[in-house]
Design a protein around this motif. Structure first.
Motif, PDB file in Angstrom:
ATOM      1  N   ALA A 203       0.875  -1.187  -0.053  1.00 51.54           N
ATOM      2  CA  ALA A 203      -0.024   0.148  -0.135  1.00 51.54           C
ATOM      3  C   ALA A 203       0.996   1.223   0.015  1.00 51.54           C
ATOM      4  O   ALA A 203       1.966   1.175   0.259  1.00 51.54           O
ATOM      5  CB  ALA A 203      -1.025  -0.041   1.235  1.00 51.54           C
ATOM      6  N   ARG A 204       0.283   2.407  -0.233  1.00 56.35           N
ATOM      7  CA  ARG A 204       0.958   3.713  -0.517  1.00 56.35           C
ATOM      8  C   ARG A 204       1.487   4.122   0.928  1.00 56.35           C
ATOM      9  O   ARG A 204       2.332   4.898   1.081  1.00 56.35           O
ATOM     10  CB  ARG A 204       0.170   4.645  -1.423  1.00 56.35           C
ATOM     11  N   ALA A 205       0.933   3.486   2.008  1.00 54.15           N
ATOM     12  CA  ALA A 205       1.597   4.153   3.343  1.00 54.15           C
ATOM     13  C   ALA A 205       2.876   3.613   3.636  1.00 54.15           C
ATOM     14  O   ALA A 205       3.521   3.969   4.417  1.00 54.15           O
ATOM     15  CB  ALA A 205       0.354   3.299   4.337  1.00 54.15           C
ATOM     16  N   GLN A 206       3.427   2.477   2.686  1.00 54.71           N
ATOM     17  CA  GLN A 206       4.532   2.097   2.902  1.00 54.71           C
ATOM     18  C   GLN A 206       5.573   2.625   1.818  1.00 54.71           C
ATOM     19  O   GLN A 206       6.699   2.130   1.759  1.00 54.71           O
ATOM     20  CB  GLN A 206       4.671   0.596   2.599  1.00 54.71           C
ATOM     21  N   VAL A 207       5.310   3.888   1.200  1.00 50.74           N
ATOM     22  CA  VAL A 207       5.995   4.292   0.412  1.00 50.74           C
ATOM     23  C   VAL A 207       7.482   4.765   0.898  1.00 50.74           C
ATOM     24  O   VAL A 207       8.465   4.627   0.277  1.00 50.74           O
ATOM     25  CB  VAL A 207       5.593   5.530  -0.385  1.00 50.74           C
ATOM     26  N   PRO A 208       7.533   5.138   2.114  1.00 52.17           N
ATOM     27  CA  PRO A 208       8.850   5.564   2.742  1.00 52.17           C
ATOM     28  C   PRO A 208       9.886   4.467   2.829  1.00 52.17           C
ATOM     29  O   PRO A 208      11.086   4.497   2.615  1.00 52.17           O
ATOM     30  CB  PRO A 208       8.499   6.072   4.375  1.00 52.17           C
ATOM     31  N   TYR A 209       9.554   3.137   2.625  1.00 48.79           N
ATOM     32  CA  TYR A 209      10.297   2.162   2.778  1.00 48.79           C
ATOM     33  C   TYR A 209      10.716   1.550   1.205  1.00 48.79           C
ATOM     34  O   TYR A 209      11.482   0.873   1.067  1.00 48.79           O
ATOM     35  CB  TYR A 209       9.531   0.801   3.252  1.00 48.79           C
ATOM     36  N   ASN A 210      10.009   2.357   0.167  1.00 47.88           N
ATOM     37  CA  ASN A 210      10.446   2.007  -1.312  1.00 47.88           C
ATOM     38  C   ASN A 210      12.092   2.220  -1.504  1.00 47.88           C
ATOM     39  O   ASN A 210      12.470   3.364  -0.809  1.00 47.88           O
ATOM     40  CB  ASN A 210       9.547   2.741  -2.358  1.00 47.88           C
TER      41      ASN A 210
END
Length: 510
Positions: A15-22
């Motif tokens: 999910a986009r909520a995990q973008v910081p981990y990308n």
């Protein structure tokens, strides 16, 4: 030391909520598919080079056909033994000028195949045609296939129309009442093919064997001339036809309608088809879908196409151009033809008329045009060969493909010997088509792509790269104040390097 490597393919698809981990800053979901398509084109380039070399002479082309046939047979693996067909006629329907018989035979013990046999009225030995059905759930009862069979029968051909696996009366995965447990035959094909692959075979091989035994049955009929056998199929039935004519030399004339003529192009445009279409390992063996019609040359072959079919028409034209070159090298250019009509998918009336005329030309030695008049068809219930409408309920001890594959798996397990570490890793490499341990591969480089904090743990974002392979995003979690530089793998402690590289199975030999 706490070390955790989390595969970025999963993180970047979350999910986009995990973008910081990308880790990757582009559209990551396309990466692997793009890489696989590049691999596909490399395999196809090798195939094209081999084909171009074969076009230098008729002898070279015959040698190419021989090697293609040998690779095809290896790909199929061992096929079942010929066992008694135990064929019987479950009923007959009188029609104007022909009979429809309800046929059931066993392609393997207790594995029943349902089919309709169209027999012209009159005496003598008739030429015969196998008609293979596309993916319609009604299979042999589909209106266009009935009309194809009727038109052939009206023109003096015996026709056997076979229900494919997972269609008509032959669904393999059903409940106790015979109701299919999947959303359709193509889904069932794919599920069955997954099981087949685990024991070294495929659903296309099972369908091929059903059809081989269908021809065996056809040749037991006194009405049939064994020297005048043809084969035709539409869509998925065209794929069955291609696999059949590449295997069985008893077929003298063939036609492919709405045929996926290029595996390379189809994978590029739409991705893999269902489990009855593609044989696992074909690309690695250097075989494209275009190869099977080439195996049939120089026997008469007709391609039928709809200009506005969802199947790529440009691929059909390319395949026809290749076939024309093959037939020319083999000194029989008039034996291959392409008929295109301004319609879409399927074997429509104009295509049926041209197909029957083609078979008349080569199996009855006349060039008569074949007009199709109004043809009355029957319901699926009228054409059913079983009393219940499904072999699973009509035969209490029916041997389904899933049961056969399970039995093969159990038999293989009983013979399996304990593996050493070396033999196990070699087997894994072979099954996953990974490079051999002796192959020298480029080193892996790890570049730093920033860091992220999670519950007090600082994680380094890494992008692992190796020349010729897709980049692998990962997260490296270490205790506080223990983040080493990440310019290359050599920057990490030995133990860290070891654990870091265990997870990505497509980065071997490190």
């Amino acid at each position: 030391m706490l070390l955790s490597v989390l595969c970025g393919w999963l993180l970047n698809g979350a999910a986009r909520a995990q973008v910081p981990y990308n880790v990757i800053d582009w559209k990551a979901p396309t990466t692997l598919n793009t890489y696989l398509i590049q691999q596909l084109h490399q395999q196809s380039d090798q195939r094209r080079a081999a084909f171009a070399a074969a076009l230098k002479s008729g002898a070279a082309m015959q040698a190419y056909q021989d090697t293609v046939r040998a690779r095809y047979r290896r790909l199929l693996g061992p096929l079942p033994a010929r066992t008694p067909l135990k064929a019987h006629v479950g009923g007959k329907i009188e029609r104007a000028g022909y009979l429809v018989e309800k046929i059931i035979y066993e392609s393997t013990p207790r594995h029943h195949v349902t089919a309709n046999l169209y027999v012209p009225k009159g005496k003598g030995k008739w030429p015969a045609v196998l008609l293979f059905c596309g993916h319609e759930a009604t299979a042999k009862a589909t209106e266009s296939y009935q009309k194809t069979a009727i038109l052939f029968a009206q023109n003096g051909f015996v026709v056997l129309v076979i229900d494919p696996i997972s269609q008509g009366e032959r669904y393999q995965l059903t409940d106790a009442t015979g109701k299919p447990l999947t959303r359709g035959g193509t889904t069932e094909h794919t599920l069955l093919n997954g099981g087949a692959a685990l024991v070294g075979t495929s659903v296309p091989a099972a369908q091929l064997w059903d059809n081989v035994r269908g021809l065996d049955y056809l040749l037991t009929r006194r009405e049939v001339d064994p020297d005048r056998i043809g084969c035709i199929g539409n869509s998925g039935g065209a794929t069955q036809t291609a696999y059949f004519i590449g295997y069985d030399p008893r077929v003298k004339v063939a036609a492919l309608c709405s045929y996926v003529a290029s595996g390379e192009r189809n994978l590029e445009l739409t991705g893999p088809a269902d489990g009855c279409v593609q044989i696992p390992g074909a690309g690695q063996a250097g075989l494209d879908i275009a190869e099977w019609p080439i195996m049939f040359a120089p026997k008469p072959l007709l391609l039928l196409a709809g200009r506005y079919d969802f199947i790529d028409y440009a691929s059909i034209q390319t395949a026809y151009h290749e076939l024309k070159q093959v037939y020319t090298e083999l000194e029989k250019p008039s034996r291959v033809n392409l008929f295109t009509y301004d319609d879409g998918h399927g074997i429509s009336k104009p295509k049926r008329e041209v197909a029957v005329a083609w078979f008349r030309r080569w199996l009855r030695d006349d060039g008569q045009l074949v007009p199709e008049n109004n043809l009355a068809t029957l319901s699926a219930e009228q054409l059913n060969c079983t009393a219940t409408g499904q072999v699973n309920t009509a035969f209490p001890k029916e041997s389904t493909l899933s049961e056969q594959y399970l039995g093969q798996a159990q038999e293989l397990a009983s013979r399996r010997q304990p593996l050493t570490y070396a033999s196990l890793t070699a087997a894994i490499r072979h099954v996953l088509a990974l490079p051999e341990a002796t192959v020298i591969v480029p080193p892996v480089e790890a570049s730093a792509e920033g860091s992220v904090q999670a519950k007090g743990i600082a994680m380094r974002k890494l992008l692992l790269r190796r020349a010729g392979q897709p980049p692998l995003p990962a997260l490296l979690a270490l205790p506080p104040n223990n983040l080493p530089p990440a310019r290359s793998l050599s920057g990490y402690p030995t133990k860290a390097r070891l654990h870091l590289l265990i997870a990505p199975i497509w980065l071997p030999n490190i």
